[in-house]
Each structure stands twice: as structure tokens, then as C-alpha cells.
Design a protein around this motif. Structure first.
Motif, PDB file in Angstrom:
ATOM      1  N   THR A   1      11.886   2.366  -1.144  1.00  0.00           N
ATOM      2  CA  THR A   1      11.254   1.490  -0.141  1.00  0.00           C
ATOM      3  C   THR A   1      11.298   2.222   1.186  1.00  0.00           C
ATOM      4  O   THR A   1      12.340   2.291   1.829  1.00  0.00           O
ATOM      5  N   TRP A   2      10.161   2.803   1.572  1.00  0.00           N
ATOM      6  CA  TRP A   2      10.115   3.656   2.765  1.00  0.00           C
ATOM      7  C   TRP A   2       9.724   2.884   4.003  1.00  0.00           C
ATOM      8  O   TRP A   2       9.915   3.344   5.122  1.00  0.00           O
ATOM      9  N   MET A   3       9.097   1.753   3.827  1.00  0.00           N
ATOM     10  CA  MET A   3       8.767   0.911   4.977  1.00  0.00           C
ATOM     11  C   MET A   3       8.793  -0.534   4.507  1.00  0.00           C
ATOM     12  O   MET A   3       8.638  -0.816   3.333  1.00  0.00           O
ATOM     13  N   LYS A   4       9.061  -1.418   5.464  1.00  0.00           N
ATOM     14  CA  LYS A   4       9.033  -2.836   5.106  1.00  0.00           C
ATOM     15  C   LYS A   4       8.716  -3.673   6.330  1.00  0.00           C
ATOM     16  O   LYS A   4       8.858  -3.222   7.467  1.00  0.00           O
TER      17      LYS A   4
ATOM     18  N   TRP B   1       0.432   3.977  -2.916  1.00  0.00           N
ATOM     19  CA  TRP B   1      -0.038   5.343  -2.656  1.00  0.00           C
ATOM     20  C   TRP B   1       1.023   6.379  -3.043  1.00  0.00           C
ATOM     21  O   TRP B   1       0.728   7.418  -3.618  1.00  0.00           O
ATOM     22  N   ASN B   2       2.273   6.061  -2.723  1.00  0.00           N
ATOM     23  CA  ASN B   2       3.344   7.026  -2.982  1.00  0.00           C
ATOM     24  C   ASN B   2       3.998   6.862  -4.353  1.00  0.00           C
ATOM     25  O   ASN B   2       4.986   7.524  -4.648  1.00  0.00           O
ATOM     26  N   GLN B   3       3.428   5.958  -5.155  1.00  0.00           N
ATOM     27  CA  GLN B   3       3.914   5.688  -6.514  1.00  0.00           C
ATOM     28  C   GLN B   3       5.415   5.446  -6.535  1.00  0.00           C
ATOM     29  O   GLN B   3       6.169   6.060  -7.300  1.00  0.00           O
TER      30      GLN B   3
ATOM     31  N   SER C   1       7.509  -7.222  12.285  1.00  0.00           N
ATOM     32  CA  SER C   1       7.116  -5.848  12.599  1.00  0.00           C
ATOM     33  C   SER C   1       7.210  -4.966  11.361  1.00  0.00           C
ATOM     34  O   SER C   1       7.981  -5.251  10.445  1.00  0.00           O
ATOM     35  N   ARG C   2       6.425  -3.891  11.370  1.00  0.00           N
ATOM     36  CA  ARG C   2       6.497  -2.900  10.291  1.00  0.00           C
ATOM     37  C   ARG C   2       7.517  -1.849  10.706  1.00  0.00           C
ATOM     38  O   ARG C   2       7.427  -1.279  11.784  1.00  0.00           O
ATOM     39  N   GLN C   3       8.522  -1.640   9.884  1.00  0.00           N
ATOM     40  CA  GLN C   3       9.529  -0.637  10.241  1.00  0.00           C
ATOM     41  C   GLN C   3       9.686   0.418   9.153  1.00  0.00           C
ATOM     42  O   GLN C   3       9.549   0.132   7.976  1.00  0.00           O
TER      43      GLN C   3
ATOM     44  N   ALA D   1       0.832  -1.210   0.000  1.00  0.00           N
ATOM     45  CA  ALA D   1       0.000   0.000   0.000  1.00  0.00           C
ATOM     46  C   ALA D   1       0.861   1.252   0.000  1.00  0.00           C
ATOM     47  O   ALA D   1       0.537   2.247  -0.658  1.00  0.00           O
ATOM     48  N   CYS D   2       1.985   1.215   0.730  1.00  0.00           N
ATOM     49  CA  CYS D   2       2.897   2.358   0.773  1.00  0.00           C
ATOM     50  C   CYS D   2       3.463   2.619  -0.616  1.00  0.00           C
ATOM     51  O   CYS D   2       3.500   3.749  -1.097  1.00  0.00           O
ATOM     52  N   LYS D   3       3.877   1.535  -1.278  1.00  0.00           N
ATOM     53  CA  LYS D   3       4.418   1.664  -2.640  1.00  0.00           C
ATOM     54  C   LYS D   3       3.367   2.264  -3.566  1.00  0.00           C
ATOM     55  O   LYS D   3       3.655   3.143  -4.358  1.00  0.00           O
TER      56      LYS D   3
ATOM     57  N   LYS E   1      11.871   9.386   2.410  1.00  0.00           N
ATOM     58  CA  LYS E   1      11.476   8.472   3.487  1.00  0.00           C
ATOM     59  C   LYS E   1       9.972   8.557   3.696  1.00  0.00           C
ATOM     60  O   LYS E   1       9.306   9.376   3.044  1.00  0.00           O
ATOM     61  N   CYS E   2       9.471   7.777   4.632  1.00  0.00           N
ATOM     62  CA  CYS E   2       8.049   7.792   4.985  1.00  0.00           C
ATOM     63  C   CYS E   2       7.599   9.207   5.347  1.00  0.00           C
ATOM     64  O   CYS E   2       8.258   9.898   6.127  1.00  0.00           O
ATOM     65  N   THR E   3       6.486   9.632   4.787  1.00  0.00           N
ATOM     66  CA  THR E   3       5.953  10.982   5.049  1.00  0.00           C
ATOM     67  C   THR E   3       4.877  10.963   6.131  1.00  0.00           C
ATOM     68  O   THR E   3       4.270  11.993   6.397  1.00  0.00           O
ATOM     69  N   PHE E   4       4.608   9.798   6.693  1.00  0.00           N
ATOM     70  CA  PHE E   4       3.467   9.576   7.598  1.00  0.00           C
ATOM     71  C   PHE E   4       2.177   9.882   6.833  1.00  0.00           C
ATOM     72  O   PHE E   4       1.173  10.277   7.404  1.00  0.00           O
ATOM     73  N   CYS E   5       2.265   9.734   5.517  1.00  0.00           N
ATOM     74  CA  CYS E   5       1.118  10.036   4.644  1.00  0.00           C
ATOM     75  C   CYS E   5       0.477  11.368   5.014  1.00  0.00           C
ATOM     76  O   CYS E   5      -0.746  11.470   5.206  1.00  0.00           O
ATOM     77  N   TYR E   6       1.294  12.393   5.059  1.00  0.00           N
ATOM     78  CA  TYR E   6       0.808  13.737   5.405  1.00  0.00           C
ATOM     79  C   TYR E   6      -0.354  14.144   4.495  1.00  0.00           C
ATOM     80  O   TYR E   6      -1.353  14.693   4.949  1.00  0.00           O
TER      81      TYR E   6
ATOM     82  N   ALA F   1      -6.640   7.930   7.001  1.00  0.00           N
ATOM     83  CA  ALA F   1      -5.541   7.281   7.725  1.00  0.00           C
ATOM     84  C   ALA F   1      -4.403   7.020   6.740  1.00  0.00           C
ATOM     85  O   ALA F   1      -4.635   6.950   5.528  1.00  0.00           O
ATOM     86  N   PRO F   2      -3.166   6.864   7.224  1.00  0.00           N
ATOM     87  CA  PRO F   2      -2.067   6.501   6.322  1.00  0.00           C
ATOM     88  C   PRO F   2      -2.401   5.227   5.527  1.00  0.00           C
ATOM     89  O   PRO F   2      -3.141   4.367   6.020  1.00  0.00           O
ATOM     90  N   ALA F   3      -1.841   5.134   4.329  1.00  0.00           N
ATOM     91  CA  ALA F   3      -2.163   4.002   3.454  1.00  0.00           C
ATOM     92  C   ALA F   3      -1.826   2.661   4.108  1.00  0.00           C
ATOM     93  O   ALA F   3      -2.593   1.687   3.989  1.00  0.00           O
ATOM     94  N   CYS F   4      -0.690   2.606   4.829  1.00  0.00           N
ATOM     95  CA  CYS F   4      -0.294   1.331   5.451  1.00  0.00           C
ATOM     96  C   CYS F   4      -1.299   0.932   6.538  1.00  0.00           C
ATOM     97  O   CYS F   4      -1.635  -0.246   6.685  1.00  0.00           O
ATOM     98  N   ASP F   5      -1.800   1.908   7.270  1.00  0.00           N
ATOM     99  CA  ASP F   5      -2.798   1.661   8.308  1.00  0.00           C
ATOM    100  C   ASP F   5      -4.090   1.147   7.663  1.00  0.00           C
ATOM    101  O   ASP F   5      -4.654   0.119   8.072  1.00  0.00           O
TER     102      ASP F   5
HETATM  103  S1  SF4 Z   1       2.616   6.320   6.663  1.00  0.00           S
HETATM  104 FE1  SF4 Z   1       2.381   6.423   4.413  1.00  0.00          FE
HETATM  105  S2  SF4 Z   1       4.455   6.891   3.691  1.00  0.00           S
HETATM  106 FE2  SF4 Z   1       4.661   6.130   5.804  1.00  0.00          FE
HETATM  107  S3  SF4 Z   1       4.964   3.906   5.626  1.00  0.00           S
HETATM  108 FE3  SF4 Z   1       2.748   4.234   5.863  1.00  0.00          FE
HETATM  109  S4  SF4 Z   1       1.992   4.317   3.735  1.00  0.00           S
HETATM  110 FE4  SF4 Z   1       4.210   4.652   3.642  1.00  0.00          FE
END
Ligand code: SF4
Ligand code: SF4
Ligand code: SF4
Length: 261
Positions: free
Chosen positions: A49-52, A25-27, A74-76, A21-23, A136-141, A149-153
């Protein structure tokens, strides 16, 4: 209100839905990967790769005293630290704290010095060589400010990832750990309460942080703090000096290449 993410590793089943989902959403493009003895794919963080999902193989004693294999997942990714070493060390001011308490990069200001990559105590800052910028991860600002919610959530099917006000996330984490401690796991603990000033990503861990590949006592290097207090007021001068240094390095290596031809 400081936004936080709660990762309950005891609920993670390593499906990697969040990673995909992170990949998406953030293309972020796919990248070539290698097998380095773990099932993590790709093995390292990068600008793409911002999270794995981290896989750690371990052994625990069962009720008969026999060692049994187990997985710790774990998600890091970026921890969105309160004392963010990357932000302190960035000479151009490209890294900043948002009004949500998260840490973001303004790519247009990045001068490719790579200092943030080296300063991060969690080793999660990526660098995109093609574009010469740190990512890096933007916290899906972009999602948060629009009420999502963030895409990963959103992608997590087991509720192992939750986002919300930091105090609520901490309360939930402490409750979960108290429950685990009472029900046969005295090693369960919360990670991220005080580490580097308190992180925006908080973990419920079933065992010690090191078993998940997290540093037990992450620290902002003294040189980083020194740099921050000494050079921050002189930022413009420092940026020009570094940019000139990088440019002349680049120019002389091009000259050498021409001579070699
Ligand atoms: S918060 Fe957004 S940018 Fe950060 S890891 Fe999750 S999906 Fe990726
Ligand atoms: S985890 Fe690393 S990249 Fe993220 S805010 Fe902290 S220092 Fe910066
Ligand atoms: S690589 Fe870019 S974001 Fe990182 S410290 Fe240098 S200027 Fe700042």
C-alpha cells in the motif's frame, strides 16, 4: 524540470479511486486489514500500500458559534522530498533521485536493512517482507517518461490531484489558498514549499498540517545527515559490513531454531 504533484484537499471527496488506481497500475496485491478506529483502510503504509486516503474527523464552529462535525480528507504517500532522508540513509545506494526530481528505489540493490523505513519523517516507506525489499510510491515514473500522468492523478474525478512542473503547481496552490483566505477560511495554507528542502508533493490544506496527520515541521534526523556525509564515500565497505551482520544474525537464529527442535 522538477515534477510535482498538487493535492488540493478541499476538492478531495475520499472516493479512494486514486488508491485503487495505484494498486491496479503497480499490480500491488490486496492485504489483510484491521479497523483501528478510523475509516482508513488499510490503516498503515506497507510494501503493498504505497498511498492511501487519510480520513480525519474534526469540528468547526458554524456562523452561530456552534461546533459542527467535518471531515478532512487527503491523499498521502511518499513526498518525494528534496532532502530525502531515505536516500541519505540507504547504505547500498538503492534509493536515488531521478532526472525528474522524484525519488525511486532500485530493488536489485536493496539489502533489506530497513534503515529507510525508520528514517522517513513521513512514515510512508513500506517494506515487503516476502521479497525482503523496501517499496514505496514511484511517482509513476514509468508513466511519466511515456507522457502519461500518474495513475492516481488520472483516476481522480474531482481534480484534487494534479501533476506538472513544480513552479506551476506552487503558483496554483498559492492562488487557491489566497482565494480560500479571502473567502472565509483564514487557516487555509500551502504545505511542502520548504519542508525538508521542498517536497515533490504539495498540499492545499484547509487547516493546520497536524489535523491531516502531517508533521508540522518534518526533519531529517541529525544522525541521518551525519551518516550521509561520513559513510557515503565508504559505501562499498559499509554495505559489505551490514550484509555480513544481517547474514550472521539470520544464520544464528536458524541454528537456535534447529537446537530448539
Ligand atoms: S504516483 Fe503512481 S505510484 Fe505514486 S501513489 Fe500515485 S499511482 Fe501510486
Ligand atoms: S517521504 Fe519518506 S520515503 Fe518519500 S522521499 Fe521523503 S524520506 Fe523518502
Ligand atoms: S532497506 Fe533497502 S532501500 Fe531501504 S535503506 Fe536498506 S538497502 Fe536501502
Amino acid at each position: 524540470m522538477k515534477q510535482s504533484m498538487l493535492i488540493d484537499t478541499t476538492l478531495c471527496m475520499a472516493c479512494r479511486g486514486c488508491q485503487a488506481a495505484c494498486k491496479q497500475w503497480n499490480q500491488l496485491p490486496a492485504e489483510a486489514t484491521t479497523f483501528e478506529g478510523t475509516y482508513e483502510n488499510p490503516p498503515h503504509f506497507s510494501g503493498r500500500t504505497w498511498m492511501k486516503i487519510v480520513f480525519r474527523e474534526d469540528e468547526v464552529e458554524d456562523e452561530n458559534g456552534k461546533e459542527q462535525p467535518r471531515w478532512l480528507f487527503s491523499r498521502q504517500g511518499c513526498m518525494h522530498c528534496s532532502d530525502a532522508a531515505c536516500e541519505m540513509v540507504c547504505p547500498s545506494g538503492a534509493i536515488y533521485k531521478t532526472e525528474l526530481g522524484t525519488v525511486k528505489i532500485d530493488e536489485s540493490k536493496c539489502i533489506s536493512c530497513n534503515y529507510c523505513v525508520r528514517a522517513c519523517p513521513f512514515n510512508v516507506m513500506g517494506f515487503e517482507r516476502e521479497d525482503g525489499v523496501a517499496r514505496k510510491c514511484t511517482f509513476c515514473y514509468d508513466r511519466l517518461v511515456n507522457g502519461y500522468a500518474p495513475a492516481c492523478d488520472s483516476a481522480c474525478t474531482t481534480d484534487a490531484i494534479k501533476t506538472g512542473d513544480r513552479s506551476e503547481m506552487i503558483e496554483e496552490a498559492l492562488e487557491k489558498v489566497a482565494h480560500l483566505n479571502k473567502n472565509g477560511n483564514p487557516k487555509a495554507n500551502v504545505y511542502g514549499l520548504d519542508e525538508v528542502g521542498g517536497t515533490g508533493v504539495i498540499y492545499v490544506l484547509a487547516d493546520s498540517p497536524e489535523k491531516y496527520g502531517l508533521p508540522k515541521e518534518p526533519e531529517v534526523a541529525l544522525t541521518t545527515r551525519f551518516w550521509n556525509s561520513l559513510f557515503r564515500p565508504l559505501r562499498a565497505v559499509v554495505v559489505i559490513a551490514i550484509a555480513f551482520g544481517l547474514w550472521s544474525n539470520h544464520a544464528s537464529s536458524k541454528k537456535l531454531q534447529k537446537k530448539d527442535k
